[in-house]
Scaffold this motif. Structure first.
Motif, PDB file in Angstrom:
ATOM      1  N   GLU A 136       0.825  -1.203   0.000  1.00  0.00           N
ATOM      2  CA  GLU A 136       0.000   0.000   0.000  1.00  0.00           C
ATOM      3  C   GLU A 136       0.862   1.256   0.000  1.00  0.00           C
ATOM      4  OE1 GLU A 136      -3.932   0.433   2.164  1.00  0.00           O
ATOM      5  OE2 GLU A 136      -2.610   1.534   3.509  1.00  0.00           O
ATOM      6  N   GLY A 137       0.448   2.247  -0.785  1.00  0.00           N
ATOM      7  CA  GLY A 137       1.155   3.521  -0.852  1.00  0.00           C
ATOM      8  C   GLY A 137       1.310   3.984  -2.282  1.00  0.00           C
ATOM      9  N   ALA A 138       2.020   5.092  -2.469  1.00  0.00           N
ATOM     10  CA  ALA A 138       2.265   5.622  -3.813  1.00  0.00           C
ATOM     11  C   ALA A 138       3.172   4.653  -4.560  1.00  0.00           C
ATOM     12  CB  ALA A 138       2.902   6.999  -3.725  1.00  0.00           C
ATOM     13  N   VAL A 139       2.708   4.180  -5.719  1.00  0.00           N
ATOM     14  CA  VAL A 139       3.465   3.187  -6.479  1.00  0.00           C
ATOM     15  C   VAL A 139       3.978   3.735  -7.806  1.00  0.00           C
ATOM     16  CG1 VAL A 139       2.348   1.199  -5.425  1.00  0.00           C
ATOM     17  CG2 VAL A 139       1.314   2.240  -7.447  1.00  0.00           C
ATOM     18  N   TYR A 140       3.485   4.931  -8.205  1.00  0.00           N
ATOM     19  CA  TYR A 140       3.915   5.499  -9.487  1.00  0.00           C
ATOM     20  C   TYR A 140       3.757   7.008  -9.424  1.00  0.00           C
ATOM     21  CZ  TYR A 140       4.132   6.332 -14.557  1.00  0.00           C
ATOM     22  OH  TYR A 140       4.477   6.784 -15.810  1.00  0.00           O
TER      23      TYR A 140
ATOM     24  N   VAL B 273       1.409  12.714 -12.798  1.00  0.00           N
ATOM     25  CA  VAL B 273       0.485  11.611 -12.521  1.00  0.00           C
ATOM     26  C   VAL B 273       0.969  10.845 -11.294  1.00  0.00           C
ATOM     27  CG1 VAL B 273      -0.538   9.476 -13.381  1.00  0.00           C
ATOM     28  CG2 VAL B 273      -0.138  11.378 -14.952  1.00  0.00           C
ATOM     29  N   LYS B 274       0.087  10.686 -10.335  1.00  0.00           N
ATOM     30  CA  LYS B 274       0.395   9.906  -9.132  1.00  0.00           C
ATOM     31  C   LYS B 274      -0.617   8.781  -8.999  1.00  0.00           C
ATOM     32  CE  LYS B 274       0.812  10.240  -4.068  1.00  0.00           C
ATOM     33  NZ  LYS B 274       0.692  11.151  -2.895  1.00  0.00           N
ATOM     34  N   ILE B 275      -0.129   7.563  -8.814  1.00  0.00           N
ATOM     35  CA  ILE B 275      -0.993   6.401  -8.642  1.00  0.00           C
ATOM     36  C   ILE B 275      -0.703   5.797  -7.273  1.00  0.00           C
ATOM     37  CG2 ILE B 275      -1.633   4.127  -9.513  1.00  0.00           C
ATOM     38  CD1 ILE B 275      -0.843   5.107 -12.301  1.00  0.00           C
ATOM     39  N   THR B 276      -1.752   5.673  -6.478  1.00  0.00           N
ATOM     40  CA  THR B 276      -1.635   5.153  -5.123  1.00  0.00           C
ATOM     41  C   THR B 276      -2.419   3.857  -5.003  1.00  0.00           C
ATOM     42  OG1 THR B 276      -1.488   7.422  -4.256  1.00  0.00           O
ATOM     43  CG2 THR B 276      -2.031   5.667  -2.679  1.00  0.00           C
ATOM     44  N   ALA B 277      -1.790   2.838  -4.466  1.00  0.00           N
ATOM     45  CA  ALA B 277      -2.464   1.572  -4.176  1.00  0.00           C
ATOM     46  C   ALA B 277      -2.937   1.574  -2.723  1.00  0.00           C
ATOM     47  CB  ALA B 277      -1.524   0.396  -4.415  1.00  0.00           C
ATOM     48  N   PHE B 278      -4.128   1.051  -2.497  1.00  0.00           N
ATOM     49  CA  PHE B 278      -4.616   0.920  -1.120  1.00  0.00           C
ATOM     50  C   PHE B 278      -5.334  -0.420  -0.993  1.00  0.00           C
ATOM     51  CE2 PHE B 278      -7.695   3.292  -3.627  1.00  0.00           C
ATOM     52  CZ  PHE B 278      -8.892   2.631  -3.381  1.00  0.00           C
ATOM     53  N   GLU B 279      -5.194  -1.038   0.153  1.00  0.00           N
ATOM     54  CA  GLU B 279      -5.796  -2.350   0.355  1.00  0.00           C
ATOM     55  C   GLU B 279      -7.311  -2.231   0.520  1.00  0.00           C
ATOM     56  OE1 GLU B 279      -4.150  -5.368   2.803  1.00  0.00           O
ATOM     57  OE2 GLU B 279      -2.121  -4.508   2.733  1.00  0.00           O
TER      58      GLU B 279
ATOM     59  N   PHE C 129      -6.055  -4.880  -3.969  1.00  0.00           N
ATOM     60  CA  PHE C 129      -5.874  -3.433  -4.001  1.00  0.00           C
ATOM     61  C   PHE C 129      -6.972  -2.718  -4.779  1.00  0.00           C
ATOM     62  CE2 PHE C 129      -1.271  -4.689  -3.590  1.00  0.00           C
ATOM     63  CZ  PHE C 129      -1.078  -4.133  -2.333  1.00  0.00           C
ATOM     64  N   GLY C 130      -7.249  -1.500  -4.349  1.00  0.00           N
ATOM     65  CA  GLY C 130      -7.872  -0.494  -5.183  1.00  0.00           C
ATOM     66  C   GLY C 130      -6.779   0.496  -5.561  1.00  0.00           C
ATOM     67  N   TYR C 131      -7.072   1.362  -6.509  1.00  0.00           N
ATOM     68  CA  TYR C 131      -6.087   2.358  -6.938  1.00  0.00           C
ATOM     69  C   TYR C 131      -6.724   3.738  -7.022  1.00  0.00           C
ATOM     70  CZ  TYR C 131      -2.913  -1.434  -8.256  1.00  0.00           C
ATOM     71  OH  TYR C 131      -2.086  -2.530  -8.240  1.00  0.00           O
ATOM     72  N   ARG C 132      -5.936   4.734  -6.641  1.00  0.00           N
ATOM     73  CA  ARG C 132      -6.333   6.130  -6.818  1.00  0.00           C
ATOM     74  C   ARG C 132      -5.360   6.784  -7.781  1.00  0.00           C
ATOM     75  NH1 ARG C 132      -8.763  10.797  -3.181  1.00  0.00           N
ATOM     76  NH2 ARG C 132      -7.943  12.592  -4.321  1.00  0.00           N
ATOM     77  N   ILE C 133      -5.898   7.476  -8.786  1.00  0.00           N
ATOM     78  CA  ILE C 133      -5.092   8.184  -9.776  1.00  0.00           C
ATOM     79  C   ILE C 133      -5.347   9.676  -9.610  1.00  0.00           C
ATOM     80  CG2 ILE C 133      -4.594   8.495 -12.230  1.00  0.00           C
ATOM     81  CD1 ILE C 133      -6.539   5.429 -11.195  1.00  0.00           C
ATOM     82  N   ASP C 134      -4.291  10.444  -9.376  1.00  0.00           N
ATOM     83  CA  ASP C 134      -4.380  11.902  -9.232  1.00  0.00           C
ATOM     84  C   ASP C 134      -3.567  12.574 -10.322  1.00  0.00           C
ATOM     85  OD1 ASP C 134      -5.784  12.667  -6.527  1.00  0.00           O
ATOM     86  OD2 ASP C 134      -4.524  10.949  -6.062  1.00  0.00           O
TER      87      ASP C 134
END
Length: 319
Positions: free
Chosen positions: A169-173, A178-184, A194-199
């Motif tokens: 879990e955490g910022a993976v890219y 572009v920032k992609i964060t994985a979260f459980e 995981f789900g993912y958040r893209i900012d």
């Protein structure tokens, strides 16, 4: 067909609206480039049906293209939206259930061979524990084909290289804004999932992956522009005669419309969209009215090839 689903603008927004409109008039391409574009390549689940291919989502932002999950038919859908496979910058997997990865070998190998040229650069693959091992076994499983294609077809050697990584879990890219964060999320007994958040430049998209109600997702999806969420319809199991015990087990691993409505009410997205529809024979009547018991905001039933553009407004284009 384009439908704006969010047009409520705050006073602070109007203070910058003039500058934004001026920039759009002078630099329309730059203004358009501030959007996140989401294409639902596949909105289905394990059953092999033609209207809902396996779960897969294309996200485009900052001149980059990412695939999240690669279910059955992902390459065909990518071809339908005229995005060349060689343009994909990375693949992110939510979990390793077969319906989320069975289309990956096709994406990887056919995409390497087909095109002018085919893929000629290594492919990065991020996913939960076990992803790196899976990719190494795929390389072994297709060793004969890879060797023949290299020797006989003269396929670009870099294009078949997989750079896989097991993530936590955490910022993976992070690249070019572009920032992609994985979260459980909670897809028990599948752990981790995981789900993912893209900012990107103030825009935000959350993809739930497979989950029941997840407090961690709710935390990561607060006031997001777009929330793409899985959903399960109990009625669909009854209609096709699935044994009750088997149906109850599947339903317990996902989110019902009423439960999803609770998630939407607590996260307040500008738009909520259902994808990974379980089962794929679910209709709008099966899903939207139950959602309305707990949520009155904007919600859409996704279908394959639906495009959602996340800019000043969130707009939906049906195929």
């Amino acid at each position: 067909m384009i439908r704006p689903v969010f047009a409520a603008l705050s006073h602070s927004f109007f203070s910058s609206l003039g500058i934004a409109l001026f920039a759009f008039a002078i630099f329309p391409a730059a203004a358009q480039g501030q959007e996140i574009k989401v294409t639902l390549l596949g909105t289905g689940c394990p059953p092999a049906v033609m209207n809902r291919f396996g779960p897969s989502t294309l996200v485009e932002a900052g001149g980059q293209k990412f695939i999240f999950d690669a279910g059955r038919g992902a390459l065909q859908r990518l071809n339908q939206v005229k995005v060349p496979w060689q343009a994909i910058d990375a693949v992110f997997l939510t979990h390793l259930h077969s319906d989320h990865v069975v289309g990956f070998p096709d994406l990887w190998l056919t995409g390497w061979l087909v095109g002018r040229p085919g893929r000629d650069r290594p492919l990065k693959v991020w996913g939960p524990r076990g992803t790196k091992r899976m990719m190494s076994f795929l390389e072994q499983a297709f060793e004969f084909d890879i060797r023949i294609r290299l020797d006989d077809d003269r396929a670009p050697p870099d294009g078949v290289v997989l750079i896989a990584e097991d993530i936590t879990e955490g910022a993976v890219y992070q690249n070019s804004g572009v920032k992609i964060t994985a979260f459980e999320v909670d897809h028990t007994p599948v752990k981790p999932a995981f789900g993912y958040r893209i900012d990107y430049l103030g825009r935000s998209v959350v993809l739930s992956g497979d989950t029941r109600i997840s407090e961690n997702l709710i935390q990561h999806a607060q006031n997001v522009d777009l929330l793409v969420h899985n959903v399960v319809s109990p009625e669909t199991f009854q209609r096709i005669g699935v044994p009750p015990a088997r149906a109850a087990n599947i339903i317990a691993h996902h989110t019902t419309p009423e439960q999803a409505g609770e998630v939407f009410a607590r996260t307040k997205p500008k738009l909520a969209v259902y994808s990974h529809i379980v089962l794929p024979n679910a209709t709008e009547q099966d899903l939207i009215p139950p959602t309305r018991k707990t949520y009155l905001g904007p919600v859409e039933l996704g279908e394959d090839l639906t495009v959602i553009e996340v800019g000043e407004k969130v707009e939906v284009r049906r195929p």
